[in-house]
Design an enzyme around this catalytic site. Structure first.
Site: not given
Lengths: 516, 386
Positions: B249-250, B252-254
């Protein structure tokens, strides 16, 4: 629906009011106001224009400066050339420099100028070749203007100006006195522009007005001169190419160009020489520029060390970046002298001076050979048009409003023979042509017998050309009598390489004749 | 094109809205919205729209094939194809960059050519969003939770609908941007799910993730955490699943390590909460909210700062290792207002605008005008320095 109309209507009315106020007051000078400059022109004596009214609209202002005076010599470059102004009584100089200018903006500016003969002093900054340096956007688009007029920050400033100078609501500017000078502006003319485009600080007009703070010297490249040297890893090839395009444009326009770089204070010079980031690039810049300008036949003056001008450390108003007016004018004197040493040569006529290789089978026509024989820096503008007769040439010159040069070579008449009598239009046309050539040294060549027409007519033409030339104070080369059939190219019309050399020799051998 | 740009507010949106309501036919409206969405994506770079069209094609064809076959191989192929696009544009530079750094450490040369190539890759707008939409659609069809869409136009609309696009990462920006997306979608009669629900009222990290970026946390739960086994396979496996889910998920942010660290940090917070609860830890609600707020805030350091040095500096400052510093007095009112807004305003605070009088409607219009005027800040280009 009614609520939607009220909701959107209220928002739109408020935004329209905001935009109108911001446009009218224009607190950051984002809109060009030609009538303010016209008012300064109309005043007697002429006024200066406050920077409040020019703001970021440098490009239209500078182009207006160029067009509104009979400019013959102009300088462009960064804020460091802005103190270069006219000599007393000189009305033909224009300063087209702009703060935070880049080669791209210079190219854009020069492209917008008319192609009449000028002398250009091009101030090139080393930091222009830092790929990370970005110039000021001189052409704001619609969206940027919309953002501006619809911004609260602009409104805050508009409101401040209106509070300080309520007359702004009715009159966007007025004439004000700063010291003994008249400035068209409003409320706070911290700096102003002369109508020749040079810049004046208000404290120079009145010592009691605002004086900018001096940025302290720092070796932190992120802060030094707003970071323009930061992260400088190479001489940007793109920027070098743009500079080459600038010089190619100048050459195509027939401008005489002298390149220079404005000076830096002692402390900066020492730092630039020693800095591992700036030093190598700084030295490479110093090596590149004379070669670059030389490639286009132009001179380069390296003023990086102020002593070469000569200027003193105390001539820097801010410790080492911007020079004062006195030092800037000393720079100009050096540039004027360098420009004078550079000869502007213009060639006019038909296909013979145009010398297309496929016709003469030569690498250089008589114009280029003549320029080479002068053995000094020459800027050649060959305006010869293949197929042109004297009437065409006269039309061309009238369209251009004449030509200015140090020296002019004219060879025309060959295409007149079938239609014009020698004592008729050719004489009149040639006389009118010579009247439109403004050069101290004009040399005319008559033409030769190529075996196609009536030899008597050609002889008459040749005589007529020299008579008209001499009667107008121009020297005339008698090509007619020196030319032989062996000097004709394969087409039996144009001179071959040897024939071109002969014409060049005859023109070169003429004594300099001062045109009346 | 951002929702708060003038070109969107004054050109794109009015044109689309007027055209939408001028067209009576439902299908023609759908065509209009798909076309408008493609224009929206192509505004930054024309080929962004082509990329989205390719992703749409893969998702649509995959869905139809999955409905017929229910084949795991088709699912894997569809998901892999969708992820390949995302990987190429979003994570290639990240993987390649770290690879060149690693090789550089060993050989002192690295892959200069590869580095230059990877640096040239541009991240297409919204690629994460429409890729994840395509994946969830394929998985739902495979599971039989959803019938495959037969109409390519409807599927294209599902993937491209422009209010989906969300690009901001800072809470008030992101939350407000999500609200704008909700409002924009509602103009066209589409109800998008709420994305933020006063996350700083959360009394635990678990609750925080139920309130923060709800669409993403739901997606991660349904399509990553639960397929990994969720909490069905024991405590240790649950902890591992949590860490893996939050780490991804982290990411996914960048495409940067600091986002992975941030995700893992959030994972540690979640599993710590589970363990503390199991041990019966109970704290007063106000303390729980305050502690949650502080630990979440601490995590933003890893989210916001990209270099280890900057993170170290910020963490040291938070622990007062750089001294007490000065309280930003000029921000005091803003801080108090933010706390009040977060804590005092009721969970459900809705107005029925139909009950508003004209004066109140005009006042809201004035607020809109002030909002528009505050989007951009103009700076004078006045060369008052030497």
């Amino acid at each position: 629906m009614a609520r939607l109309v009220v909701f959107l209507g209220t928002a739109l009315v408020l935004l329209a009011a905001l935009a109108t106020l911001n446009w009218w007051v224009d607190p950051f000078g984002e809109f060009w106001k030609p009538s303010a400059v016209q008012e300064a022109h109309a005043a007697r004596p002429q006024c200066l224009v406050s920077h409040e009214l020019i703001g970021g609209e440098y490009l239209p202002f500078k182009l207006d400066v160029f067009r509104s005076r009979p400019t013959r010599t102009f300088v462009t470059g960064s804020s460091r050339v802005l103190k270069m102004g006219s000599w007393p009584g000189e009305g033909t100089f224009a300063n087209l420099g702009m703060p935070v200018i880049s080669p791209e903006i210079v190219l854009k500016e020069l492209r917008a100028l008319p192609a009449r003969p000028e002398t250009l002093y091009l101030g090139v900054e080393a930091f222009w070749l830092n790929p990370h340096f970005r110039g000021f956007d001189v052409s704001p688009g619609f969206e940027r203007r919309a953002r501006y007029v619809l911004s609260r920050s602009a409104f805050d400033e508009s409101a401040r100006i209106v509070r300080r100078a309520p007359y702004v609501l009715l009159h966007r500017w007025r004439k004000e006195r700063v010291g003994s000078s008249c400035v068209v502006g409003r409320s706070r003319p911290a700096l102003a522009w002369r109508l020749d485009g040079s810049r004046v600080w208000s404290f120079e007009l009145d010592p009691h007005t605002y004086r900018p703070a001096i940025d302290p010297f720092t070796t932190d490249l992120r802060k030094l001169r707003t970071g323009i040297y930061d992260d400088w890893t190479e001489l940007s090839p793109t920027r070098v190419r743009t500079l080459e395009r600038v010089l190619a444009l100048a050459r195509a326009r027939g401008w005489r160009v002298v390149g220079f770089t404005p000076p830096d204070g002692k402390r900066y010079l020492r730092f630039f020489a020693a800095s591992p980031v700036i030093g190598p690039r700084w030295r490479a810049f110093g090596r590149l520029m004379p070669k670059l300008f030389g490639r286009y036949g132009y001179r380069w003056l390296d003023f990086r060390d102020a002593r070469s001008i000569p200027c003193r450390q105390s001539d820097f108003v801010d410790g080492g970046y911007h020079t004062d007016a006195a030092c800037s004018m000393r720079m100009r004197r050096r540039l004027d002298a360098a420009a004078r040493r550079q000869l502007a040569l213009v060639a006019l006529g038909d296909s013979i001076p145009a010398a297309r290789p496929r016709e003469c089978h030569c690498r250089a026509g008589f114009v280029a050979l003549f320029a080479r024989a002068l053995r000094r820096p020459v800027v050649v503008r060959n305006l010869a048009v293949p197929g042109a007769n004297s009437a065409d040439l006269l039309r061309l010159l009238r369209e251009r409003g004449g030509v200015h040069a140090d020296m002019a070579l004219v060879m025309v008449g060959h295409n007149d023979t079938p239609w014009i009598r020698p004592d008729g239009s050719l004489r009149r046309n040639l006389a009118a042509i010579l009247d439109l050539i403004h050069a101290p040294d004009v040399r005319v060549a008559n033409f030769y017998e190529d075996g196609h027409g009536d030899p008597r007519v050609v002889a008459e033409y040749a005589r007529a050309i020299c008579e008209v030339a001499r009667s107008h104070g121009a020297a005339c080369a008698d090509v007619y009598h020196a030319f032989t059939p062996k000097l004709l190219a394969a087409d039996h019309v144009h001179p071959n390489a040897e024939g071109q050399r002969l014409i060049a020799r005859l023109l070169y051998a003429l004594p300099s004749a001062r045109k009346k | 094109m951002l929702f708060n740009s003038f070109v969107f507010l004054f050109v794109f949106l009015p044109l689309v809205v007027v055209a939408y309501f001028a067209i009576p036919a439902h299908r023609a409206r759908l065509v209009l919205l798909v076309l408008a969405s493609y224009v929206f994506y192509a505004y930054a770079k024309w080929w962004f729209a082509l990329l989205m069209a390719a992703s749409t094609l893969v998702g649509y064809a995959g869905g139809r094939a999955l409905e017929r076959t229910r084949s795991k191989a088709v699912l894997v192929a569809t998901v892999a194809s969708l992820l390949a696009l995302l990987g190429a544009f979003k994570y290639a530079a990240f993987v390649g960059g770290n690879l060149t750094s690693f090789v550089g450490v060993i050989t002192a040369h690295g892959f200069p050519g590869l580095h230059g190539f990877l640096n040239g890759i541009v991240l297409p707008i919204g690629i994460s969003f429409y890729t994840f939409e395509g994946i969830s659609y394929a998985v739902d069809v495979y599971r039989g939770d959803l019938e495959a869409e037969r109409d390519p136009l409807r599927y294209a609309f599902f993937i491209s609908f422009f209010p989906h696009l969300i690009g901001f990462q800072i809470y008030f920006d992101f939350s407000a941007y999500s609200d704008m997306a909700l409002g924009l979608a509602q103009i066209f009669g589409i109800e998008l799910p709420w994305n933020f629900n006063r996350p700083y009222r959360a009394s635990s990290p678990i609750e925080f993730w139920r309130r923060w970026h709800v669409t993403l946390s739901t997606w991660l739960r349904d399509y990553l955490y639960i397929p990994l086994g969720g909490n069905r396979k024991g405590e240790r496996r649950r902890d591992a699943n949590l860490l893996a889910t939050m780490g991804l998920g982290g990411l996914w942010h960048g495409a940067s390590l600091n986002f992975v660290v941030w995700g893992l940090y959030q994972g540690v917070l979640l599993l710590s909460t589970h363990h503390l609860r199991r041990r019966g830890l109970r704290v007063p609600a106000a303390v729980a909210v305050a502690v949650t707020f502080v630990v979440v805030m601490f995590g933003w350091v890893f989210f916001r700062l990209h270099s280890a040095a900057a993170i170290g500096h910020a963490v040291a400052a938070m622990f007062l290792l750089h001294g007490l510093g000065q309280f930003p007095g000029h921000l005091a009112l803003l801080i108090v207002a933010a706390i009040a807004y977060t804590m005092v305003v009721p969970e459900e605070w809705t107005w029925d605008v139909r009950s508003f009088g004209f004066a109140r409607v005009a006042a809201v219009g004035a607020v809109l005008a002030v909002g528009v005027a505050s989007i951009y800040t103009s700076h004078p280009f006045i060369y008052f320095r030497f």
